[in-house]
Design a protein around this motif. Structure first.
Motif, mmCIF file in Angstrom:
data_model
loop_
_atom_site.group_PDB
_atom_site.id
_atom_site.type_symbol
_atom_site.label_atom_id
_atom_site.label_comp_id
_atom_site.label_asym_id
_atom_site.label_seq_id
_atom_site.Cartn_x
_atom_site.Cartn_y
_atom_site.Cartn_z
ATOM 1 N N PHE A 16 0.827 -1.207 0.000
ATOM 2 C CA PHE A 16 0.000 0.000 0.000
ATOM 3 C C PHE A 16 0.865 1.262 0.000
ATOM 4 O O PHE A 16 0.611 2.204 -0.761
ATOM 5 N N VAL A 17 1.901 1.280 0.831
ATOM 6 C CA VAL A 17 2.799 2.440 0.877
ATOM 7 C C VAL A 17 3.484 2.621 -0.469
ATOM 8 O O VAL A 17 3.627 3.755 -0.960
ATOM 9 N N ARG A 18 3.885 1.524 -1.095
ATOM 10 C CA ARG A 18 4.522 1.642 -2.410
ATOM 11 C C ARG A 18 3.551 2.231 -3.439
ATOM 12 O O ARG A 18 3.946 3.020 -4.290
ATOM 13 N N ILE A 19 2.298 1.849 -3.378
ATOM 14 C CA ILE A 19 1.300 2.401 -4.301
ATOM 15 C C ILE A 19 1.226 3.916 -4.125
ATOM 16 O O ILE A 19 1.258 4.669 -5.100
ATOM 17 N N ILE A 20 1.123 4.361 -2.881
ATOM 18 C CA ILE A 20 1.038 5.799 -2.612
ATOM 19 C C ILE A 20 2.315 6.502 -3.078
ATOM 20 O O ILE A 20 2.261 7.565 -3.702
ATOM 21 N N MET A 21 3.464 5.897 -2.805
ATOM 22 C CA MET A 21 4.734 6.505 -3.209
ATOM 23 C C MET A 21 4.871 6.579 -4.721
ATOM 24 O O MET A 21 5.524 7.489 -5.240
ATOM 25 N N SER A 22 4.263 5.653 -5.435
ATOM 26 C CA SER A 22 4.384 5.660 -6.897
ATOM 27 C C SER A 22 3.670 6.857 -7.523
ATOM 28 O O SER A 22 3.943 7.200 -8.665
ATOM 29 N N ALA A 33 14.144 9.003 -2.653
ATOM 30 C CA ALA A 33 14.498 8.009 -3.672
ATOM 31 C C ALA A 33 15.053 6.746 -3.026
ATOM 32 O O ALA A 33 14.770 5.637 -3.483
ATOM 33 N N GLN A 34 15.816 6.901 -1.966
ATOM 34 C CA GLN A 34 16.362 5.736 -1.268
ATOM 35 C C GLN A 34 15.252 4.941 -0.577
ATOM 36 O O GLN A 34 15.248 3.710 -0.612
ATOM 37 N N ILE A 35 14.323 5.645 0.035
ATOM 38 C CA ILE A 35 13.196 4.971 0.684
ATOM 39 C C ILE A 35 12.344 4.267 -0.359
ATOM 40 O O ILE A 35 11.921 3.126 -0.172
ATOM 41 N N TYR A 36 12.114 4.943 -1.480
ATOM 42 C CA TYR A 36 11.329 4.363 -2.569
ATOM 43 C C TYR A 36 11.992 3.075 -3.070
ATOM 44 O O TYR A 36 11.312 2.085 -3.334
ATOM 45 N N GLU A 37 13.306 3.098 -3.168
ATOM 46 C CA GLU A 37 14.037 1.913 -3.647
ATOM 47 C C GLU A 37 13.866 0.735 -2.685
ATOM 48 O O GLU A 37 13.736 -0.412 -3.118
ATOM 49 N N VAL A 38 13.850 0.998 -1.392
ATOM 50 C CA VAL A 38 13.650 -0.067 -0.407
ATOM 51 C C VAL A 38 12.275 -0.712 -0.604
ATOM 52 O O VAL A 38 12.153 -1.940 -0.665
ATOM 53 N N SER A 67 -1.435 -5.509 -10.716
ATOM 54 C CA SER A 67 -0.728 -6.443 -9.834
ATOM 55 C C SER A 67 -0.913 -6.135 -8.344
ATOM 56 O O SER A 67 -1.103 -7.077 -7.563
ATOM 57 N N PRO A 68 -0.892 -4.880 -7.892
ATOM 58 C CA PRO A 68 -1.148 -4.656 -6.457
ATOM 59 C C PRO A 68 -2.556 -5.073 -6.036
ATOM 60 O O PRO A 68 -2.749 -5.559 -4.921
ATOM 61 N N ILE A 69 -3.521 -4.926 -6.918
ATOM 62 C CA ILE A 69 -4.885 -5.327 -6.599
ATOM 63 C C ILE A 69 -4.948 -6.840 -6.401
ATOM 64 O O ILE A 69 -5.581 -7.327 -5.461
ATOM 65 N N ILE A 70 -4.257 -7.576 -7.264
ATOM 66 C CA ILE A 70 -4.204 -9.036 -7.149
ATOM 67 C C ILE A 70 -3.538 -9.432 -5.829
ATOM 68 O O ILE A 70 -4.016 -10.333 -5.127
#
Length: 83
Positions: A16-22, A33-38, A67-70
């Motif tokens: 979920f956090v990755r979705i928001i960050m995207s 950018a470093q946090i996003y990469e993690v 893919s995140p929905i799946i």
């Protein structure tokens, strides 16, 4: 079993956090950018195979990645069955 349930919930939170960050692309060389990469490294091993089977749906100039929905659907089902 409780550890597995917590791990699934934590992973769904990470996705979920990755979705928001995207929604906010990182600028190279920044802390963001470093946090996003993690988050990318944590989620991409699961999302990439799903994305390979179900490509993003084209919506004009943009694409909707399913893919995140799946992952959320499967994770929720696993939580209901296991926990």
């Amino acid at each position: 079993m409780i550890i597995v349930c917590i791990a699934i919930q934590l992973y769904l939170l990470i996705v979920f956090v990755r979705i928001i960050m995207s929604w906010f692309p990182p600028t190279p060389g920044t802390t963001y950018a470093q946090i996003y990469e993690v988050f990318d490294r944590l989620t991409e091993p699961v999302l990439a195979p799903i994305r390979a089977m179900i490509p993003p749906i084209r919506m004009g100039m943009a694409g909707l990645d399913l893919s995140p929905i799946i992952v959320f659907l499967v994770g929720t089902i696993l939580l209901r069955v296991i926990c």
